[in-house]
Design a protein around this motif. Structure first.
Motif, PDB file in Angstrom:
ATOM      1  N   HIS A  21       2.135  12.235  -6.250  1.00 46.89           N
ATOM      2  CA  HIS A  21       1.041  12.666  -7.111  1.00 46.89           C
ATOM      3  C   HIS A  21       1.625  13.329  -8.362  1.00 46.89           C
ATOM      4  O   HIS A  21       2.467  14.212  -8.278  1.00 46.89           O
ATOM      5  N   ASP A  73      -2.775  12.150 -10.737  1.00 47.14           N
ATOM      6  CA  ASP A  73      -2.613  10.705 -10.834  1.00 47.14           C
ATOM      7  C   ASP A  73      -2.118  10.214  -9.483  1.00 47.14           C
ATOM      8  O   ASP A  73      -1.037  10.606  -9.034  1.00 47.14           O
ATOM      9  N   LEU A  74      -2.899   9.390  -8.817  1.00 46.23           N
ATOM     10  CA  LEU A  74      -2.508   8.896  -7.492  1.00 46.23           C
ATOM     11  C   LEU A  74      -1.320   7.950  -7.563  1.00 46.23           C
ATOM     12  O   LEU A  74      -0.661   7.708  -6.556  1.00 46.23           O
ATOM     13  N   GLN A  82      -1.173   4.740  -7.845  1.00 45.07           N
ATOM     14  CA  GLN A  82      -1.304   3.470  -7.127  1.00 45.07           C
ATOM     15  C   GLN A  82      -1.152   2.286  -8.082  1.00 45.07           C
ATOM     16  O   GLN A  82      -1.680   2.298  -9.188  1.00 45.07           O
ATOM     17  N   SER A  83      -0.455   1.273  -7.610  1.00 45.38           N
ATOM     18  CA  SER A  83      -0.346   0.035  -8.379  1.00 45.38           C
ATOM     19  C   SER A  83      -1.596  -0.802  -8.191  1.00 45.38           C
ATOM     20  O   SER A  83      -2.466  -0.493  -7.373  1.00 45.38           O
ATOM     21  N   ALA A  96      -4.186  -3.927  -7.251  1.00 45.23           N
ATOM     22  CA  ALA A  96      -4.425  -4.781  -6.091  1.00 45.23           C
ATOM     23  C   ALA A  96      -5.754  -5.487  -6.262  1.00 45.23           C
ATOM     24  O   ALA A  96      -6.595  -5.093  -7.081  1.00 45.23           O
ATOM     25  N   ILE A 128      -9.989  -2.694  -3.684  1.00 49.68           N
ATOM     26  CA  ILE A 128      -9.837  -1.244  -3.586  1.00 49.68           C
ATOM     27  C   ILE A 128     -10.925  -0.720  -2.666  1.00 49.68           C
ATOM     28  O   ILE A 128     -12.094  -1.115  -2.758  1.00 49.68           O
ATOM     29  N   ARG A 155      -5.710  -1.488  -1.837  1.00 51.27           N
ATOM     30  CA  ARG A 155      -5.367  -0.104  -2.144  1.00 51.27           C
ATOM     31  C   ARG A 155      -6.460   0.792  -1.576  1.00 51.27           C
ATOM     32  O   ARG A 155      -7.649   0.492  -1.697  1.00 51.27           O
ATOM     33  N   ALA A 162      -7.887   4.944  -1.108  1.00 52.74           N
ATOM     34  CA  ALA A 162      -7.788   6.302  -1.646  1.00 52.74           C
ATOM     35  C   ALA A 162      -8.968   7.129  -1.146  1.00 52.74           C
ATOM     36  O   ALA A 162     -10.055   6.597  -0.864  1.00 52.74           O
ATOM     37  N   TYR A 183      -7.345   6.868 -12.783  1.00 50.13           N
ATOM     38  CA  TYR A 183      -7.386   5.867 -11.708  1.00 50.13           C
ATOM     39  C   TYR A 183      -8.031   4.567 -12.195  1.00 50.13           C
ATOM     40  O   TYR A 183      -7.571   3.470 -11.873  1.00 50.13           O
ATOM     41  N   THR A 242      -5.383   1.607 -12.123  1.00 54.55           N
ATOM     42  CA  THR A 242      -5.501   0.880 -10.858  1.00 54.55           C
ATOM     43  C   THR A 242      -6.784   0.053 -10.771  1.00 54.55           C
ATOM     44  O   THR A 242      -6.740  -1.159 -10.566  1.00 54.55           O
TER      45      THR A 242
END
Length: 266
Positions: free
Chosen positions: A2, A19-20, A22-23, A25, A28, A55, A57, A71, A75
């Motif tokens: 993070h 900021d998570l 995450q790439s 996908a 989600i 992904r 979250a 996000y 993402t």
């Protein structure tokens, strides 16, 4: 990892924007329930190559507007389908719902916003770009829960983004039943057949006694399992047996002689 976006002293700890990381996908899934996220993650592992890129979250990590904007930019905007399960209605996550809806309309992506419990919430429908039928189907997979429904949810998501056929609708889970290691939804006879190690010397089948009499001074309020198994329940699978029960110590006498219904599932 993070990444803290806020400077120290500008926001309280509960309001820190993060900021998570995450790439991107294809799909989600966002929820406030860690157990639900874990179930979907396990379904993803069990499906292997058959599952879409995914992904996950927790909404609790996306409370600050800057967290949501980050996000969305890094993402969410690359996804083809976003599923959000919101407990508490629109007021629980208003900025996030507005941001994702604007993104979905602009990008032409599918967005399914569903209630966090088993009660319909018409107020969430205006945020969806997925059809009502698809959103309701996704919701039912989550309401019923379980490994099979979690896997079916991912297969349904894969179908919505253009790969594969839609699976069967959600399968209702049993609210109660019998359990034995290695048996799937066993009936009473199947479970009793596993009690070889508990058979009495005269070879009559006997199940373990309830531990509840051990904490009841009278030790007479709970039926012993072997009496219940050998004489009280004589119906076959799928039939309903009505038993008479007496109140436990400390409980109101109003329960005396009320019928307890036991359904034999098979």
């Amino acid at each position: 990892m993070h990444l803290l976006l806020a400077q120290k002293g500008t926001l309280t700890e509960a309001q820190d924007a993060i900021d998570l990381g995450q790439s991107a996908a294809e799909v989600i899934f966002l929820s406030a329930a860690d157990t639900e996220i874990a179930a979907i993650a396990q379904a993803r592992r069990s499906l292997g190559a058959d599952a879409p890129a995914l992904r996950l979250a927790n909404l609790m990590q996306l409370q600050h507007p800057m967290s949501i904007d980050t996000y969305v930019e890094r993402t969410a905007r690359h996804a083809k389908l976003i599923i959000v399960r919101v407990l508490g209605g629109e007021g629980y996550w208003p900025y996030g719902l507005e941001a994702l809806h604007a993104l979905a309309v602009t990008q032409g992506m599918l967005l399914a916003i569903v209630p966090g419990d088993d009660r319909p919430d018409p107020g969430l429908e205006r945020f969806c770009t997925a059809t009502r039928k698809d959103s309701n189907t996704i919701w039912q997979y989550l309401v019923e829960g379980g490994a099979e429904n979690s896997a079916a949810l991912l297969l349904y998501a894969r179908a919505l983004i253009g790969r594969g056929e839609k699976p069967a609708p959600a399968a209702p889970l049993l609210k109660a039943g019998l359990w034995w290691p290695g048996l799937v939804n066993p009936g009473l006879e199947e479970v009793m057949a596993q009690w070889d190690c508990l058979k009495s010397p005269n070879n009559s089948t006997a199940a373990p006694l309830s531990v509840l009499p051990d904490i009841s001074p009278s030790r007479g309020e709970i039926f012993k399992w072997h009496r219940l198994a050998s004489s009280s329940i004589t119906a076959g699978k799928g039939e309903v047996v009505k038993l008479t029960i007496s109140p436990l110590e400390g409980e109101m006498s109003g329960r005396t002689e009320r019928g307890a219904v036991v359904e034999l599932l098979g």
